[in-house]
Design a protein around this motif. Sequence first.
Motif, PDB file in Angstrom:
ATOM      1  N   GLY A 128       5.566 -15.992  -2.829  1.00 25.21           N
ATOM      2  CA  GLY A 128       6.172 -15.066  -3.788  1.00 25.21           C
ATOM      3  C   GLY A 128       5.146 -14.160  -4.445  1.00 25.21           C
ATOM      4  O   GLY A 128       5.336 -12.935  -4.530  1.00 25.21           O
ATOM      5  N   PHE A 129       4.041 -14.736  -4.882  1.00 25.28           N
ATOM      6  CA  PHE A 129       2.989 -13.928  -5.507  1.00 25.28           C
ATOM      7  C   PHE A 129       2.333 -13.019  -4.481  1.00 25.28           C
ATOM      8  O   PHE A 129       2.043 -11.853  -4.766  1.00 25.28           O
ATOM      9  N   GLY A 130       2.119 -13.525  -3.278  1.00 20.72           N
ATOM     10  CA  GLY A 130       1.499 -12.714  -2.230  1.00 20.72           C
ATOM     11  C   GLY A 130       2.350 -11.521  -1.855  1.00 20.72           C
ATOM     12  O   GLY A 130       1.828 -10.437  -1.575  1.00 20.72           O
ATOM     13  N   ASN A 131       3.657 -11.686  -1.844  1.00 21.96           N
ATOM     14  CA  ASN A 131       4.535 -10.579  -1.476  1.00 21.96           C
ATOM     15  C   ASN A 131       4.556  -9.473  -2.532  1.00 21.96           C
ATOM     16  O   ASN A 131       4.960  -8.348  -2.225  1.00 21.96           O
ATOM     17  N   CYS A 132       4.119  -9.767  -3.728  1.00 23.00           N
ATOM     18  CA  CYS A 132       3.983  -8.717  -4.741  1.00 23.00           C
ATOM     19  C   CYS A 132       2.894  -7.716  -4.367  1.00 23.00           C
ATOM     20  O   CYS A 132       2.826  -6.623  -4.928  1.00 23.00           O
ATOM     21  N   SER A 133       2.063  -8.071  -3.415  1.00 18.56           N
ATOM     22  CA  SER A 133       1.005  -7.165  -2.986  1.00 18.56           C
ATOM     23  C   SER A 133       1.554  -5.942  -2.268  1.00 18.56           C
ATOM     24  O   SER A 133       0.839  -4.964  -2.074  1.00 18.56           O
ATOM     25  N   GLY A 134       2.811  -5.977  -1.882  1.00 18.21           N
ATOM     26  CA  GLY A 134       3.446  -4.801  -1.312  1.00 18.21           C
ATOM     27  C   GLY A 134       3.451  -3.635  -2.290  1.00 18.21           C
ATOM     28  O   GLY A 134       3.344  -2.471  -1.893  1.00 18.21           O
ATOM     29  N   LEU A 135       3.528  -3.946  -3.574  1.00 23.57           N
ATOM     30  CA  LEU A 135       3.456  -2.900  -4.599  1.00 23.57           C
ATOM     31  C   LEU A 135       2.085  -2.236  -4.602  1.00 23.57           C
ATOM     32  O   LEU A 135       1.967  -1.013  -4.704  1.00 23.57           O
ATOM     33  N   VAL A 136       1.054  -3.043  -4.479  1.00 24.53           N
ATOM     34  CA  VAL A 136      -0.312  -2.511  -4.445  1.00 24.53           C
ATOM     35  C   VAL A 136      -0.530  -1.688  -3.186  1.00 24.53           C
ATOM     36  O   VAL A 136      -1.053  -0.571  -3.232  1.00 24.53           O
ATOM     37  N   ALA A 137      -0.107  -2.211  -2.048  1.00 23.10           N
ATOM     38  CA  ALA A 137      -0.325  -1.530  -0.774  1.00 23.10           C
ATOM     39  C   ALA A 137       0.392  -0.186  -0.729  1.00 23.10           C
ATOM     40  O   ALA A 137      -0.154   0.797  -0.225  1.00 23.10           O
ATOM     41  N   SER A 138       1.605  -0.129  -1.263  1.00 24.65           N
ATOM     42  CA  SER A 138       2.329   1.149  -1.239  1.00 24.65           C
ATOM     43  C   SER A 138       1.659   2.177  -2.130  1.00 24.65           C
ATOM     44  O   SER A 138       1.634   3.370  -1.802  1.00 24.65           O
ATOM     45  N   ASN A 139       1.088   1.748  -3.229  1.00 21.22           N
ATOM     46  CA  ASN A 139       0.367   2.689  -4.092  1.00 21.22           C
ATOM     47  C   ASN A 139      -0.937   3.145  -3.455  1.00 21.22           C
ATOM     48  O   ASN A 139      -1.342   4.292  -3.622  1.00 21.22           O
ATOM     49  N   ILE A 140      -1.598   2.260  -2.734  1.00 24.71           N
ATOM     50  CA  ILE A 140      -2.808   2.646  -2.006  1.00 24.71           C
ATOM     51  C   ILE A 140      -2.458   3.692  -0.968  1.00 24.71           C
ATOM     52  O   ILE A 140      -3.142   4.700  -0.824  1.00 24.71           O
ATOM     53  N   PHE A 141      -1.363   3.469  -0.246  1.00 23.39           N
ATOM     54  CA  PHE A 141      -0.947   4.418   0.788  1.00 23.39           C
ATOM     55  C   PHE A 141      -0.617   5.776   0.170  1.00 23.39           C
ATOM     56  O   PHE A 141      -0.979   6.816   0.711  1.00 23.39           O
ATOM     57  N   GLU A 142       0.043   5.752  -0.965  1.00 26.30           N
ATOM     58  CA  GLU A 142       0.408   7.002  -1.622  1.00 26.30           C
ATOM     59  C   GLU A 142      -0.807   7.811  -2.016  1.00 26.30           C
ATOM     60  O   GLU A 142      -0.839   9.037  -1.892  1.00 26.30           O
ATOM     61  N   GLU A 143      -1.879   7.134  -2.450  1.00 24.37           N
ATOM     62  CA  GLU A 143      -3.095   7.832  -2.885  1.00 24.37           C
ATOM     63  C   GLU A 143      -4.012   8.203  -1.737  1.00 24.37           C
ATOM     64  O   GLU A 143      -4.701   9.222  -1.793  1.00 24.37           O
ATOM     65  N   GLU A 144      -4.069   7.381  -0.694  1.00 23.58           N
ATOM     66  CA  GLU A 144      -5.052   7.584   0.375  1.00 23.58           C
ATOM     67  C   GLU A 144      -4.529   8.317   1.601  1.00 23.58           C
ATOM     68  O   GLU A 144      -5.322   8.738   2.435  1.00 23.58           O
ATOM     69  N   ALA A 145      -3.229   8.425   1.749  1.00 19.44           N
ATOM     70  CA  ALA A 145      -2.678   9.100   2.929  1.00 19.44           C
ATOM     71  C   ALA A 145      -3.101  10.564   2.910  1.00 19.44           C
ATOM     72  O   ALA A 145      -3.217  11.151   1.842  1.00 19.44           O
ATOM     73  N   PRO A 146      -3.357  11.199   3.998  1.00 20.05           N
ATOM     74  CA  PRO A 146      -3.212  10.764   5.379  1.00 20.05           C
ATOM     75  C   PRO A 146      -4.478  10.153   5.960  1.00 20.05           C
ATOM     76  O   PRO A 146      -4.448   9.696   7.096  1.00 20.05           O
ATOM     77  N   THR A 147      -5.604  10.120   5.250  1.00 24.15           N
ATOM     78  CA  THR A 147      -6.813   9.552   5.834  1.00 24.15           C
ATOM     79  C   THR A 147      -6.959   8.096   5.491  1.00 24.15           C
ATOM     80  O   THR A 147      -7.841   7.447   5.967  1.00 24.15           O
TER      81      THR A 147
END
Length: 147
Positions: A128-147
Amino acid sequence: MYFGIVTTTYAFSFFTPTILKQLGWTAVRAQVMSIPIYIFAMALSLATAVVSDRLRHRFAFTLAGCLVATVGYILLLCQQSIPVAARYFALYAVTGGGFITQAILLGLVSNNVAGHYKISIAAAVQVGFGNCSGLVASNIFEEEAPT
């Protein structure tokens, strides 16, 4: 530890098609070329799980998975100056290392808690706690995309 490695897994799912598309492939071809990466990661994860279970040792495999993923991340950080084949290999390294570590960490919690009720609660909290990392990953993608 599990939160961190699941962040890698989620972020990889977001970034892989983008990175593959930058290699010059169409969007459909990029999606298709991600399939062998996941097959490799699954095979590596299953093999590592069997070996770690036979040796009754988890920690070294966790470190090995993190090391493999780190090598892949280093290559991806240098993606502007390395050839396409090295970037594609980096995707295999990140995914393989992440999948190794994720599976081993799930088993590690079960091995370190006594009693079946405690094991089930500990595993549920970990996932359950590990799946909360999806929030972090989506924010990383939003800031770092497309590179």
